[in-house]
Design a protein around this motif. Structure first.
Motif, mmCIF file in Angstrom:
data_model
loop_
_atom_site.group_PDB
_atom_site.id
_atom_site.type_symbol
_atom_site.label_atom_id
_atom_site.label_comp_id
_atom_site.label_asym_id
_atom_site.label_seq_id
_atom_site.Cartn_x
_atom_site.Cartn_y
_atom_site.Cartn_z
ATOM 1 N N VAL A 27 0.840 -1.198 0.000
ATOM 2 C CA VAL A 27 0.000 0.000 0.000
ATOM 3 C C VAL A 27 0.877 1.250 0.000
ATOM 4 C CG1 VAL A 27 -1.589 1.382 1.410
ATOM 5 C CG2 VAL A 27 -2.014 -1.067 1.087
ATOM 6 N N LEU A 28 1.882 1.242 0.875
ATOM 7 C CA LEU A 28 2.750 2.416 0.976
ATOM 8 C C LEU A 28 3.553 2.638 -0.300
ATOM 9 C CD1 LEU A 28 4.019 2.266 4.639
ATOM 10 C CD2 LEU A 28 2.601 4.032 3.586
ATOM 11 N N ALA A 29 4.037 1.550 -0.881
ATOM 12 C CA ALA A 29 4.807 1.677 -2.128
ATOM 13 C C ALA A 29 3.931 2.301 -3.209
ATOM 14 C CB ALA A 29 5.326 0.313 -2.574
ATOM 15 N N GLU A 30 2.689 1.864 -3.251
ATOM 16 C CA GLU A 30 1.761 2.363 -4.274
ATOM 17 C C GLU A 30 1.473 3.856 -4.060
ATOM 18 O OE1 GLU A 30 0.021 1.884 -7.666
ATOM 19 O OE2 GLU A 30 0.978 0.170 -6.666
ATOM 20 N N VAL A 31 1.206 4.237 -2.818
ATOM 21 C CA VAL A 31 0.899 5.648 -2.539
ATOM 22 C C VAL A 31 2.142 6.518 -2.754
ATOM 23 C CG1 VAL A 31 0.122 7.312 -0.802
ATOM 24 C CG2 VAL A 31 -0.950 5.056 -0.928
ATOM 25 N N ASP A 32 3.306 5.980 -2.380
ATOM 26 C CA ASP A 32 4.539 6.767 -2.523
ATOM 27 C C ASP A 32 4.863 7.102 -3.975
ATOM 28 O OD1 ASP A 32 4.992 7.043 0.138
ATOM 29 O OD2 ASP A 32 6.443 5.405 0.313
ATOM 30 N N VAL A 35 -3.431 3.894 6.936
ATOM 31 C CA VAL A 35 -3.640 5.333 6.713
ATOM 32 C C VAL A 35 -2.706 6.158 7.601
ATOM 33 C CG1 VAL A 35 -5.332 7.201 6.860
ATOM 34 C CG2 VAL A 35 -5.980 5.007 5.856
ATOM 35 N N SER A 36 -2.446 5.676 8.816
ATOM 36 C CA SER A 36 -1.480 6.373 9.678
ATOM 37 C C SER A 36 -0.129 6.465 8.981
ATOM 38 C CB SER A 36 -1.291 5.618 11.002
ATOM 39 O OG SER A 36 -2.499 5.556 11.710
ATOM 40 N N GLU A 37 0.294 5.374 8.380
ATOM 41 C CA GLU A 37 1.591 5.372 7.687
ATOM 42 C C GLU A 37 1.568 6.307 6.483
ATOM 43 O OE1 GLU A 37 4.374 4.009 8.886
ATOM 44 O OE2 GLU A 37 3.105 3.499 10.612
ATOM 45 N N ILE A 38 0.455 6.315 5.772
ATOM 46 C CA ILE A 38 0.332 7.228 4.623
ATOM 47 C C ILE A 38 0.475 8.683 5.098
ATOM 48 C CG2 ILE A 38 -1.271 8.136 2.867
ATOM 49 C CD1 ILE A 38 -2.420 5.267 2.639
ATOM 50 N N MET A 39 -0.163 8.982 6.243
ATOM 51 C CA MET A 39 -0.066 10.357 6.761
ATOM 52 C C MET A 39 1.375 10.706 7.131
ATOM 53 S SD MET A 39 -3.561 10.672 9.051
ATOM 54 C CE MET A 39 -3.343 12.412 9.463
ATOM 55 N N LYS A 40 2.097 9.745 7.694
ATOM 56 C CA LYS A 40 3.511 10.016 8.031
ATOM 57 C C LYS A 40 4.319 10.318 6.770
ATOM 58 C CE LYS A 40 3.341 7.077 12.127
ATOM 59 N NZ LYS A 40 3.644 5.721 12.645
ATOM 60 N N HIS A 41 4.047 9.558 5.718
ATOM 61 C CA HIS A 41 4.773 9.792 4.463
ATOM 62 C C HIS A 41 4.408 11.152 3.863
ATOM 63 C CE1 HIS A 41 6.364 5.561 3.415
ATOM 64 N NE2 HIS A 41 6.130 5.628 4.709
ATOM 65 N N ALA A 42 3.129 11.509 3.946
ATOM 66 C CA ALA A 42 2.702 12.815 3.420
ATOM 67 C C ALA A 42 3.431 13.931 4.161
ATOM 68 C CB ALA A 42 1.191 12.971 3.573
ATOM 69 N N ARG A 43 3.538 13.761 5.448
ATOM 70 C CA ARG A 43 4.192 14.760 6.277
ATOM 71 C C ARG A 43 5.666 14.897 5.908
ATOM 72 N NH1 ARG A 43 3.009 15.272 12.780
ATOM 73 N NH2 ARG A 43 4.631 16.822 13.038
ATOM 74 N N GLN A 44 6.312 13.758 5.686
ATOM 75 C CA GLN A 44 7.725 13.798 5.267
ATOM 76 C C GLN A 44 7.881 14.560 3.950
ATOM 77 O OE1 GLN A 44 8.771 9.653 5.224
ATOM 78 N NE2 GLN A 44 8.798 9.528 7.458
ATOM 79 N N SER A 45 6.861 14.463 3.101
ATOM 80 C CA SER A 45 6.938 15.131 1.795
ATOM 81 C C SER A 45 6.367 16.541 1.829
ATOM 82 C CB SER A 45 6.179 14.316 0.746
ATOM 83 O OG SER A 45 6.689 13.008 0.669
ATOM 84 N N ASN A 46 5.996 17.014 3.047
ATOM 85 C CA ASN A 46 5.420 18.360 3.166
ATOM 86 C C ASN A 46 4.148 18.559 2.364
ATOM 87 O OD1 ASN A 46 6.450 20.239 4.998
ATOM 88 N ND2 ASN A 46 8.398 20.218 3.891
#
Lengths: 323, 323
Positions: free
Chosen positions: B104-109, B134-145
């Motif tokens: 899931v994360l690879a796909e969203v990234d 979804v928590s992990e997706i939010m962390k990745h979004a945050r890393q990407s600003n």
């Protein structure tokens, strides 16, 4: 813009290639189009291309897509014939790939001879096995002399395997900014140079070998490697996704019509250029711009691709009235 | 209401942050939005948020949802790109959870860097495994600003795990009465006190740490913990479900536009406040109220969310005409 000498006599061309409607004609004579595209992720793009073909006046519009995509595309409209035959890697075991490829090709070949034009790419995705199947479909289309309009992920495929279209005068590529950049880098091994946009576009078409390229932009530039022409009548400033699919569906219909005109002995026309793919691109670019302009006048920032499609018929009739 | 001194110069703000339309722009520059939501039970909410983004003027709108929800959301509109990648616990074995989360994360990234804003929550549901993803997706979004608008079940998630947004100035929470109550109880460990609505809202935003909160009500109150502003122009008395999804989709687009404006050096504007998430909330609240008012005038008690969405374009053009 800034190239007025290249501007096509676009509305005259559109009028000239649009066939007269005649009650004695039968189903299919105004065009049978097939779109190869639609996968688990994308379903809107092939629908837009296929419904566009019908809204311009084609008689039949088919979509060949994956099994996941088919029910969704069917649900958008009962007007489109949707074939759920493609497969993506995730649903195929390695040992089954050969037999599935054979089945896909057998299924498409049943129809190929009846199509006046293929559109390859809208919502195709980039699954390797699916792209392998599509490569074979393109080879079969070429053997049958069926014109092929390549857009979206079809351009990704073609950019990595130029042989699929190289030397085929019935291929049309319709790259946007990014797709054009990748094509230039791959074929000409340099960057896009807009100080010599015309020269570079000509080189690109010549290098690939006889294909027609419609470079989309504020002004659309169209070449078959011999002549270059432009379409720059005002469209809309809205850049919502899906407008490229209207264009590819339109190029398919107009190219089919232009081929009929150019090959018919009974209509002696002074139309120029003579290349049906060039004519198809000029007409399609013109019609999309007209329809987008109408839609934008009414819907403003809210304009979506669906709205533009609703204005295709009226825009066509403004230029080339049925009676 | 009763706080006239806090009332935002809402229409001026909306006009200031809405970008001019310019034919030289290309697809994507007016905004690319993604909604994380849509599960076996809920499909309308993510559709409403995603189509709202397009109707306001974003170029591309994506939805990331469960496999069950995807074909339904796709069928509502061919304009939205729907990714069927999330999974709920009932379809996942414990031993597969790690690998599915990674997928899931690879796909969203693959997409994350391209998005101008995420909306997390519309129709998300409360499945524990899905919320972990979804928590992990939010962390990745945050890393990407990438800015994150949190609504609905996204607020359930965040209320139980404040670290997801704490200290992130690009997070926007849009709680309704009940969601606000739970947030106040969890963060401030007290009950909602409307005698000190402003002070309590400020404390809440400060306590969470720098996020923007839009407290929905008869009068919408908006704060980033520093300033508080209100939007109370008249909307509609109709409270049909789905209007919160229009709001979250709108906040996403307007926040993206406000970020562009605030970061661009070529536009020196006296706009106030300067925080793009505050500006996005003010504009979104204003537009929703205008559109709801138009829709209610015509449809009365029959007014549904779909009707309000149809008036977004006209309402926006009334305030910020395209030419």
């Amino acid at each position: 813009m800034g190239e007025p000498n290249l501007e096509a006599a676009a509305e005259n061309i559109l009028r000239a290639i649009t066939p007269t409607l005649d009650p004695s004609k039968h189903k299919g004579q105004a065009g049978k189009i097939a779109v190869i595209g639609g996968c688990r992720e994308y379903t809107g793009a092939p629908y837009f291309a296929a419904i566009t073909a019908l809204k311009i006046g084609a008689d039949l519009s088919h979509v060949f897509c994956t099994k996941d995509a088919a029910p969704v595309i069917k649900s958008y409209s009962p007007e489109i014939i949707v074939h759920p035959i493609l497969e993506e890697s995730y649903s195929v075991r390695d040992e089954d790939k050969k037999s599935i490829l054979d089945k896909v090709l057998a299924e498409v070949d049943k129809w190929m001879e009846r199509f006046d034009c293929l559109v390859v790419g809208p919502g195709l995705g980039r699954d390797p096995f699916l792209l392998d199947c599509v490569s074979e479909i393109m080879k079969h289309a070429r053997q049958s002399n069926v014109p092929i309009v390549v857009d979206g992920d079809g351009l990704f495929l073609v950019t990595n395997c130029l042989d699929l279209v190289s030397g085929y005068p019935l291929a049309v590529l319709t790259p946007n900014v990014n797709e054009y950049k990748r094509l230039v880098q791959k074929v000409l091994r340099c960057e896009v140079n807009d100080d010599d946009a015309i020269g570079q576009l000509l080189s690109l078409a010549q290098q690939i070998g006889g294909v027609t390229i419609l470079r989309k932009g504020k002004c659309d530039l169209i070449t078959d490697g011999e002549t270059v022409t432009s379409v720059s009548i005002y469209g809309s400033p809205r850049r919502c996704g899906g407008q490229g699919d209207i264009l590819s569906g339109s190029v398919a219909v107009f190219t089919s019509w232009a081929r009929q005109l150019v090959s018919s002995s009974d209509r002696n026309t002074s139309i120029s250029p003579r290349n049906p793919t060039m004519l198809g691109c000029i007409a399609a670019s013109t019609l999309l711009r007209k329809a987008a302009s109408h839609a934008f006048n009414v819907k403003k920032r809210s304009t979506l691709t669906t709205d533009i499609i609703e204005y295709l018929g009226r825009s066509l009739d403004d230029i080339s009235p049925v009676s």
